[in-house]
Design an enzyme around this catalytic site. Structure first.
Site, PDB file in Angstrom:
ATOM      1  N   GLY A  10       0.805  -1.398  -0.077  1.00 16.06           N
ATOM      2  CA  GLY A  10       0.110   0.305  -0.112  1.00 16.06           C
ATOM      3  C   GLY A  10       1.355   0.838   0.037  1.00 16.06           C
ATOM      4  O   GLY A  10       0.771   2.157   0.885  1.00 16.06           O
ATOM      5  N   ALA A  11       1.581   1.292  -0.731  1.00 15.54           N
ATOM      6  CA  ALA A  11       3.142   2.354  -0.512  1.00 15.54           C
ATOM      7  C   ALA A  11       2.801   3.266  -2.140  1.00 15.54           C
ATOM      8  O   ALA A  11       3.464   4.313  -2.177  1.00 15.54           O
ATOM      9  CB  ALA A  11       4.653   1.752  -0.695  1.00 15.54           C
ATOM     10  N   GLY A  14      -0.643   7.644   0.821  1.00 14.06           N
ATOM     11  CA  GLY A  14      -1.010   7.750   2.112  1.00 14.06           C
ATOM     12  C   GLY A  14       0.232   7.257   3.054  1.00 14.06           C
ATOM     13  O   GLY A  14       0.822   7.927   2.302  1.00 14.06           O
ATOM     14  N   ILE A  15      -0.228   6.693   4.072  1.00 18.59           N
ATOM     15  CA  ILE A  15       0.544   6.734   4.997  1.00 18.59           C
ATOM     16  C   ILE A  15       1.736   5.923   5.083  1.00 18.59           C
ATOM     17  O   ILE A  15       2.847   5.264   4.650  1.00 18.59           O
ATOM     18  CB  ILE A  15      -0.013   5.304   6.131  1.00 18.59           C
ATOM     19  CG1 ILE A  15      -1.671   6.333   6.793  1.00 18.59           C
ATOM     20  CG2 ILE A  15       1.402   5.472   7.509  1.00 18.59           C
ATOM     21  CD1 ILE A  15      -2.132   5.806   7.900  1.00 18.59           C
ATOM     22  N   GLY A  16       1.188   4.192   3.949  1.00 24.07           N
ATOM     23  CA  GLY A  16       2.710   3.232   3.013  1.00 24.07           C
ATOM     24  C   GLY A  16       3.740   4.603   2.448  1.00 24.07           C
ATOM     25  O   GLY A  16       4.592   3.533   2.578  1.00 24.07           O
ATOM     26  N   SER A 139      -5.489  -0.492  13.659  1.00 29.16           N
ATOM     27  CA  SER A 139      -6.071   1.103  14.241  1.00 29.16           C
ATOM     28  C   SER A 139      -6.533   0.615  15.204  1.00 29.16           C
ATOM     29  O   SER A 139      -6.973  -0.641  16.153  1.00 29.16           O
ATOM     30  CB  SER A 139      -7.441   1.258  12.554  1.00 29.16           C
ATOM     31  OG  SER A 139      -7.734   1.796  12.936  1.00 29.16           O
ATOM     32  N   TYR A 164     -14.498  -3.162   9.441  1.00 30.96           N
ATOM     33  CA  TYR A 164     -13.237  -2.887   9.329  1.00 30.96           C
ATOM     34  C   TYR A 164     -12.785  -2.986  10.554  1.00 30.96           C
ATOM     35  O   TYR A 164     -11.836  -3.617  10.665  1.00 30.96           O
ATOM     36  CB  TYR A 164     -13.263  -1.718   8.986  1.00 30.96           C
ATOM     37  CG  TYR A 164     -11.692  -0.455   8.594  1.00 30.96           C
ATOM     38  CD1 TYR A 164     -10.988  -1.229   8.311  1.00 30.96           C
ATOM     39  CD2 TYR A 164     -11.241  -0.094  10.683  1.00 30.96           C
ATOM     40  CE1 TYR A 164     -10.177  -0.242   8.279  1.00 30.96           C
ATOM     41  CE2 TYR A 164     -10.168   0.370   9.664  1.00 30.96           C
ATOM     42  CZ  TYR A 164      -9.579   0.312   9.047  1.00 30.96           C
ATOM     43  OH  TYR A 164      -8.633   1.196   9.766  1.00 30.96           O
TER      44      TYR A 164
HETATM   45  N1  LIG Z   1      -6.260   6.581   7.233  1.00 29.49           N
HETATM   46  C1  LIG Z   1      -7.063   6.038   9.073  1.00 29.49           C
HETATM   47  O1  LIG Z   1      -7.228   7.037   9.791  1.00 29.49           O
HETATM   48  C2  LIG Z   1      -6.495   4.948   9.704  1.00 29.49           C
HETATM   49  C3  LIG Z   1      -6.061   5.173  11.075  1.00 29.49           C
HETATM   50  C4  LIG Z   1      -6.240   2.944  11.070  1.00 29.49           C
HETATM   51  C5  LIG Z   1      -4.961   2.570  10.330  1.00 29.49           C
HETATM   52  N2  LIG Z   1      -5.251   3.176   9.166  1.00 29.49           N
HETATM   53  C6  LIG Z   1      -4.026   1.748   8.421  1.00 29.49           C
HETATM   54  O2  LIG Z   1      -3.231   2.534   7.723  1.00 29.49           O
HETATM   55  C7  LIG Z   1      -3.791   1.784   6.638  1.00 29.49           C
HETATM   56  C8  LIG Z   1      -3.368   2.794   5.316  1.00 29.49           C
HETATM   57  O3  LIG Z   1      -4.333   3.520   5.174  1.00 29.49           O
HETATM   58  P1  LIG Z   1      -4.444   4.517   4.343  1.00 29.49           P
HETATM   59  O4  LIG Z   1      -5.177   6.237   5.902  1.00 29.49           O
HETATM   60  O5  LIG Z   1      -2.959   5.352   4.108  1.00 29.49           O
HETATM   61  O6  LIG Z   1      -4.906   4.517   3.176  1.00 29.49           O
HETATM   62  P2  LIG Z   1      -4.692   5.178   1.457  1.00 29.49           P
HETATM   63  O7  LIG Z   1      -4.320   6.179   1.554  1.00 29.49           O
HETATM   64  O8  LIG Z   1      -6.281   4.407   1.477  1.00 29.49           O
HETATM   65  O9  LIG Z   1      -3.833   4.068   1.510  1.00 29.49           O
HETATM   66  C9  LIG Z   1      -3.983   2.829   0.720  1.00 29.49           C
HETATM   67  C10 LIG Z   1      -3.197   1.759   0.614  1.00 29.49           C
HETATM   68  O10 LIG Z   1      -2.936   0.761   0.402  1.00 29.49           O
HETATM   69  C11 LIG Z   1      -3.191  -0.017  -1.362  1.00 29.49           C
HETATM   70  N3  LIG Z   1      -4.514  -0.938  -1.618  1.00 29.49           N
HETATM   71  C12 LIG Z   1      -5.590  -0.212  -0.744  1.00 29.49           C
HETATM   72  N4  LIG Z   1      -6.364  -1.761  -1.469  1.00 29.49           N
HETATM   73  C13 LIG Z   1      -5.080  -2.959  -2.492  1.00 29.49           C
HETATM   74  C14 LIG Z   1      -4.863  -3.586  -2.817  1.00 29.49           C
HETATM   75  N5  LIG Z   1      -7.006  -4.275  -3.226  1.00 29.49           N
HETATM   76  N6  LIG Z   1      -4.274  -4.004  -3.409  1.00 29.49           N
HETATM   77  C15 LIG Z   1      -2.982  -3.649  -3.369  1.00 29.49           C
HETATM   78  N7  LIG Z   1      -3.593  -2.273  -2.541  1.00 29.49           N
HETATM   79  C16 LIG Z   1      -4.201  -2.087  -1.752  1.00 29.49           C
HETATM   80  C17 LIG Z   1      -3.710   1.676  -2.053  1.00 29.49           C
HETATM   81  O11 LIG Z   1      -3.089   1.306  -2.665  1.00 29.49           O
HETATM   82  P3  LIG Z   1      -3.779   2.221  -4.307  1.00 29.49           P
HETATM   83  O12 LIG Z   1      -3.240   3.589  -4.706  1.00 29.49           O
HETATM   84  O13 LIG Z   1      -4.088   1.603  -5.677  1.00 29.49           O
HETATM   85  O14 LIG Z   1      -5.035   2.942  -3.994  1.00 29.49           O
HETATM   86  C18 LIG Z   1      -2.669   2.242  -1.029  1.00 29.49           C
HETATM   87  O15 LIG Z   1      -1.707   2.456  -1.336  1.00 29.49           O
HETATM   88  C19 LIG Z   1      -4.336   0.630   6.491  1.00 29.49           C
HETATM   89  O16 LIG Z   1      -4.309  -0.308   7.013  1.00 29.49           O
HETATM   90  C20 LIG Z   1      -5.660   1.345   7.482  1.00 29.49           C
HETATM   91  O17 LIG Z   1      -6.327   0.532   7.884  1.00 29.49           O
HETATM   92  C21 LIG Z   1      -5.453   4.096   9.076  1.00 29.49           C
END
Ligand SMILES: NC(=O)c1ccc[n+]([C@@H]2O[C@H](COP(=O)([O-])OP(=O)(O)OC[C@H]3O[C@@H](n4cnc5c(N)ncnc54)[C@H](OP(=O)(O)O)[C@@H]3O)[C@@H](O)[C@H]2O)c1
Length: 288
Positions: A10-11, A14-16, A139, A164
């Site tokens: 997920g890089a 976002g966070i990745g 989370s 979730y």
């Molecule tokens: N945001 C928050 O407030 C929050 C809070 C707690 C925990 N988290 C956790 O943090 C982690 C990262 O979330 P984020 O906030 O950075 O979200 P994000 O901005 O939506 O980024 C998610 C990443 O995961 C990738 N992804 C999604 N579906 C995928 C799939 N089927 N196969 C491969 N890659 C996929 C996305 O790729 P694409 O670029 O292709 O979409 C993107 O690179 C998650 O595990 C989330 O549960 C987030």
């Protein structure tokens, strides 16, 4: 992190992406895993130009497909003789119930089985590379989760935030069970709550998307949120820390439900069965 090889899922955003950038800035070779070539190449380009590192590479996989995860793992093992850090970060919230190509409810499949299968396929390489580290992005939402082992497909009821939360509880149960299995191996496994973050995560429509959009200006930036994953992946302070949960680079206590050893062992068995079953059916890989 010079000489270390780190894989971040997920890089592409976002966070990745910020975790990958932080590890590259510290000198690591970074494997950026994404499902979309254009977003992946843009992420790699941005990390390379920001950090001056040429050791950033893209690998494509839709992590909701077990065949794609198997292909990814085979490519990593074929290309890299060692793996020092695995950051399982890719995750999502889905407003409506849906299924993956393997016929599994997609929240559970992506958020938990994706972590489980990729980790187990890479575990021997991590063990051989010890000291090595696994970081699972969970989370604080795990506190709302219930481990319904008799309803992993959410057949009885699908509520997006609860599905979730259940998957994030699974992240913690998996991390703790993995840590117990890895004790003494030189490989550690820890989990992270990154904070509530203004990433693409909440742009999913529905009431969750509306609420997320309203509070987005007040949330952590993805760069701030990546700090704990980077800390666990790279800091000498936590080199021997295993089976813990971190928020803002500090160890915290996760929910009572996340510390249920029996549930963790049963989840492991169920995950093995669900990933073996898909391997046996030879479910097709998606176009990525
Ligand atoms: N945001 C928050 O407030 C929050 C809070 C707690 C925990 N988290 C956790 O943090 C982690 C990262 O979330 P984020 O906030 O950075 O979200 P994000 O901005 O939506 O980024 C998610 C990443 O995961 C990738 N992804 C999604 N579906 C995928 C799939 N089927 N196969 C491969 N890659 C996929 C996305 O790729 P694409 O670029 O292709 O979409 C993107 O690179 C998650 O595990 C989330 O549960 C987030």
């Amino acid at each position: 992190m010079q000489g270390k090889i780190c894989l971040v899922t997920g890089a592409t955003g976002g966070i990745g992406r910020e975790t990958a950038r932080g590890l590259a800035a510290r000198g690591a070779t970074v494997i950026v895993v994404g499902r979309d070539r254009a977003r992946g190449e843009a992420a790699v380009e941005s990390i390379r130009s920001d950090t001056g590192s040429s050791s950033v590479e893209l690998m494509l996989a839709d992590l909701s497909s077990q065949a794609a995860i198997r292909q990814l793992a085979a490519a990593v093992l074929g290309r890299h003789p060692r793996l020092d850090v695995l950051v399982n970060n890719a995750g999502a919230l889905f407003p409506r119930r849906g299924f993956t190509v393997d016929g599994i409810e997609r929240t559970f499949a992506l958020n938990h089985l994706g972590y489980f299968l990729l980790t187990t396929l890479l575990l021997d390489r991590l063990r051989k590379s010890a000291p090595a580290r696994i970081v699972n992005v969970a989370s604080a939402a795990h506190r709302w989760g219930r481990m319904r082992l008799d309803d992993l497909q959410a057949e009885r009821r699908y509520v997006a935030f609860l599905a979730y939360s259940n998957s994030k509880l699974a992240n913690l149960l998996f991390t703790y069970e993995l840590a117990r299995r890895l004790e003494g191996s030189g490989v550690t496994a820890n989990a992270v709550h990154p904070g509530t973050v203004a990433s693409e995560f909440g742009t999913v429509g529905g009431w969750f998307g509306l609420a997320f959009g309203a509070v987005k200006p007040f949330l952590l930036s993805p760069t701030e949120a990546a700090a704990t994953s980077i800390y666990l992946a790279s800091s000498p302070e936590v080199a021997g820390t295993n089976g813990k949960y971190f928020i803002k680079c500090r160890e915290r206590r996760s929910s009572g439900a996340s510390q249920d050893h029996e549930a963790a062992a049963r989840l492991w068995q169920a995950s093995e069965a669900l990933t073996r079953a898909a391997a046996a059916t030879g479910a097709p890989a998606p176009s990525a």
